[in-house]
Design an enzyme around this catalytic site. Structure first.
Site, mmCIF file in Angstrom:
data_model
loop_
_atom_site.group_PDB
_atom_site.id
_atom_site.type_symbol
_atom_site.label_atom_id
_atom_site.label_comp_id
_atom_site.label_asym_id
_atom_site.label_seq_id
_atom_site.Cartn_x
_atom_site.Cartn_y
_atom_site.Cartn_z
ATOM 1 N N LYS A 164 44.983 38.340 49.058
ATOM 2 C CA LYS A 164 44.167 38.403 50.670
ATOM 3 C C LYS A 164 44.552 37.509 51.412
ATOM 4 O O LYS A 164 44.882 37.558 52.508
ATOM 5 C CB LYS A 164 42.533 38.576 50.500
ATOM 6 C CG LYS A 164 42.133 39.724 49.653
ATOM 7 C CD LYS A 164 40.725 39.834 49.655
ATOM 8 C CE LYS A 164 39.766 38.837 49.262
ATOM 9 N NZ LYS A 164 40.052 38.611 47.622
ATOM 10 N N ARG A 179 31.245 41.428 51.473
ATOM 11 C CA ARG A 179 31.223 41.482 50.346
ATOM 12 C C ARG A 179 30.169 42.137 49.272
ATOM 13 O O ARG A 179 30.188 42.429 48.197
ATOM 14 C CB ARG A 179 31.452 40.254 49.568
ATOM 15 C CG ARG A 179 32.625 39.387 49.285
ATOM 16 C CD ARG A 179 32.284 38.007 48.662
ATOM 17 N NE ARG A 179 33.356 37.264 48.082
ATOM 18 C CZ ARG A 179 34.496 36.780 48.335
ATOM 19 N NH1 ARG A 179 34.787 36.704 49.623
ATOM 20 N NH2 ARG A 179 35.175 36.114 47.366
ATOM 21 N N ARG A 239 47.252 29.222 40.787
ATOM 22 C CA ARG A 239 46.805 28.541 41.872
ATOM 23 C C ARG A 239 45.899 27.421 41.791
ATOM 24 O O ARG A 239 45.654 26.446 42.313
ATOM 25 C CB ARG A 239 45.734 29.672 42.770
ATOM 26 C CG ARG A 239 45.425 29.192 44.133
ATOM 27 C CD ARG A 239 44.756 30.109 44.971
ATOM 28 N NE ARG A 239 43.339 30.593 44.407
ATOM 29 C CZ ARG A 239 42.524 31.508 44.998
ATOM 30 N NH1 ARG A 239 43.126 32.096 46.231
ATOM 31 N NH2 ARG A 239 41.448 31.746 44.740
ATOM 32 N N ARG A 256 41.443 24.260 43.384
ATOM 33 C CA ARG A 256 40.237 24.931 43.735
ATOM 34 C C ARG A 256 39.225 24.817 42.685
ATOM 35 O O ARG A 256 39.501 25.307 41.530
ATOM 36 C CB ARG A 256 40.422 26.155 44.332
ATOM 37 C CG ARG A 256 40.386 26.472 45.767
ATOM 38 C CD ARG A 256 40.442 27.956 46.179
ATOM 39 N NE ARG A 256 39.355 28.738 45.815
ATOM 40 C CZ ARG A 256 39.206 30.008 46.443
ATOM 41 N NH1 ARG A 256 40.211 30.506 47.259
ATOM 42 N NH2 ARG A 256 38.389 30.764 46.259
ATOM 43 N N ARG A 301 33.966 35.371 38.739
ATOM 44 C CA ARG A 301 34.209 36.176 40.197
ATOM 45 C C ARG A 301 34.603 37.457 40.288
ATOM 46 O O ARG A 301 34.314 38.487 40.953
ATOM 47 C CB ARG A 301 35.224 35.206 40.814
ATOM 48 C CG ARG A 301 34.503 33.866 41.284
ATOM 49 C CD ARG A 301 35.466 32.851 41.571
ATOM 50 N NE ARG A 301 36.328 33.103 42.783
ATOM 51 C CZ ARG A 301 37.530 32.496 42.799
ATOM 52 N NH1 ARG A 301 38.226 31.861 41.853
ATOM 53 N NH2 ARG A 301 38.507 32.975 43.875
HETATM 54 P P1 AMP Z 1 37.076 33.431 48.777
HETATM 55 O O1 AMP Z 1 37.938 32.485 49.355
HETATM 56 O O2 AMP Z 1 36.986 34.757 49.570
HETATM 57 O O3 AMP Z 1 37.533 33.734 47.162
HETATM 58 O O4 AMP Z 1 35.586 33.053 48.722
HETATM 59 C C1 AMP Z 1 35.303 31.813 47.910
HETATM 60 C C2 AMP Z 1 33.841 31.883 47.537
HETATM 61 O O5 AMP Z 1 33.131 31.675 48.690
HETATM 62 C C3 AMP Z 1 33.186 33.051 47.036
HETATM 63 O O6 AMP Z 1 33.323 33.227 45.542
HETATM 64 C C4 AMP Z 1 31.627 32.946 47.484
HETATM 65 O O7 AMP Z 1 30.912 31.953 46.588
HETATM 66 C C5 AMP Z 1 31.950 32.512 48.752
HETATM 67 N N1 AMP Z 1 32.067 33.535 49.649
HETATM 68 C C6 AMP Z 1 33.306 33.805 50.655
HETATM 69 N N2 AMP Z 1 32.909 35.029 51.303
HETATM 70 C C7 AMP Z 1 31.733 35.255 50.802
HETATM 71 C C8 AMP Z 1 30.813 36.235 51.422
HETATM 72 N N3 AMP Z 1 31.519 37.448 52.537
HETATM 73 N N4 AMP Z 1 29.655 36.474 50.946
HETATM 74 C C9 AMP Z 1 29.215 35.775 49.940
HETATM 75 N N5 AMP Z 1 29.860 34.587 49.493
HETATM 76 C C10 AMP Z 1 31.172 34.458 50.120
#
Ligand code: AMP
Length: 199
Positions: free
Chosen positions: A14, A89, A128, A134, A145
Site C-alpha cells: 500500500k 480500517r 521489510r 519497524r 496484524r
Molecule cells: P500501517 O502503516 O498502515 O501498517 O499502520 C501501522 C499501525 O498503525 C497499525 O498496525 C495500527 O496500530 C496503526 N494504525 C494505522 N492506521 C490505523 C487506523 N486507520 N486505525 C487504527 N490504527 C491504525
C-alpha cells in the site's frame, strides 16, 4: 479532483503504491500509519497513546484515529482530492469518513483493494523488518496484524463493493506492473491522471 482509498493487508504494498498514485493523480497520500509513526518518533501525546497498540499490532482506538484524520483532511492540500492509505480500517471509521465526506458534499471515486496471499505478505514483511527495522514487523506481530486485518478491515471490502466503488487489484508482481494495473482499472472507471486531465 480525485478521492481514493487504498485497502489491503499489511505487506500488500500500500505505501509503495500510495506514493506513486499520489504523484500520478496529483493528490496527497495520507497514511494514518505514517502519521502515527511520526508522532511516536516525535514523542507527542498522541504518539505516546498510540505506541503500545502499534507495537502489539492492534488498531489504535477509533477515537484517536478519527480525530487525527479529520484534522488531516481539513488541511489545504486535501481539498482537491486525496489518497487514503490505511484508513478506514474499521466499520466505525467508515461511518466517520462517510459523515465527513457528506458534510463536505464529497464522495469517494474509487476504493482500490490490493489483494495478496497471506504467506506472500509475511515474507515481504520479513524482508521489510530487516530493511527498515519497524517494531511491528516481527513475525508474531505480523501474524497478529493479519488477523486484525481479516477481522476488522476485510469486511469493509464488501461495504465498498456494495456501493459499486471497489476495484480489486492483484498486488503480486513488479511494482510498476501493479501500478499499471491500478491506473488502467481506474481509467475504466473514468478516473484519469493529473497530466491527462490538465491537457
Ligand atoms: P500501517 O502503516 O498502515 O501498517 O499502520 C501501522 C499501525 O498503525 C497499525 O498496525 C495500527 O496500530 C496503526 N494504525 C494505522 N492506521 C490505523 C487506523 N486507520 N486505525 C487504527 N490504527 C491504525
Amino acid at each position: 479532483m480525485t478521492r481514493l482509498l487504498l485497502i489491503g493487508p499489511p505487506g500488500a504494498g500500500k505505501g509503495t503504491q500510495a506514493a506513486r498514485l499520489a504523484e500520478i493523480y496529483g493528490i496527497p497520500a495520507i497514511s494514518t500509519g505514517d502519521i502515527f509513526r511520526s508522532n511516536v518518533k516525535n514523542g507527542t501525546e498522541l504518539g505516546t497513546k498510540a505506541k503500545a497498540f502499534m507495537d502489539a499490532g492492534d488498531n489504535v482506538p477509533d477515537s484517536l484515529t478519527n480525530a487525527l484524520i479529520r484534522d488531516r483532511l481539513e488541511e489545504d492540500d486535501a481539498q482537491d482530492g486525496f489518497l487514503l492509505d490505511g484508513y478506514p480500517r474499521t466499520t466505525d471509521q467508515v461511518r466517520e469518513l462517510d459523515s465527513f465526506l457528506a458534510s463536505h458534499g464529497a464522495a469517494l471515486d474509487a476504493v482500490v483493494e490490493l489483494e495478496a496471499d497471506p504467506e506472500v505478505v509475511i515474507s515481504r514483511l520479513r524482508k521489510r523488518a530487516l530493511e527498515q527495522g519497524r517494531s511491528d514487523d516481527t513475525e508474531a506481530v505480523v501474524r497478529h496484524r493479519l488477523e486484525v486485518y481479516s477481522e476488522q478491515t476485510a469486511p469493509l471490502i464488501n461495504v465498498y463493493a456494495s456501493r459499486d466503488v471497489l476495484v480489486t487489484i492483484d498486488a503480486l508482481g513488479e511494482i510498476d506492473a501493479v501500478t499499471a494495473r491500478i491506473t488502467e482499472a481506474l481509467v475504466e472507471r473514468g478516473i484519469s491522471s493529473a497530466d491527462v486531465t490538465s491537457r
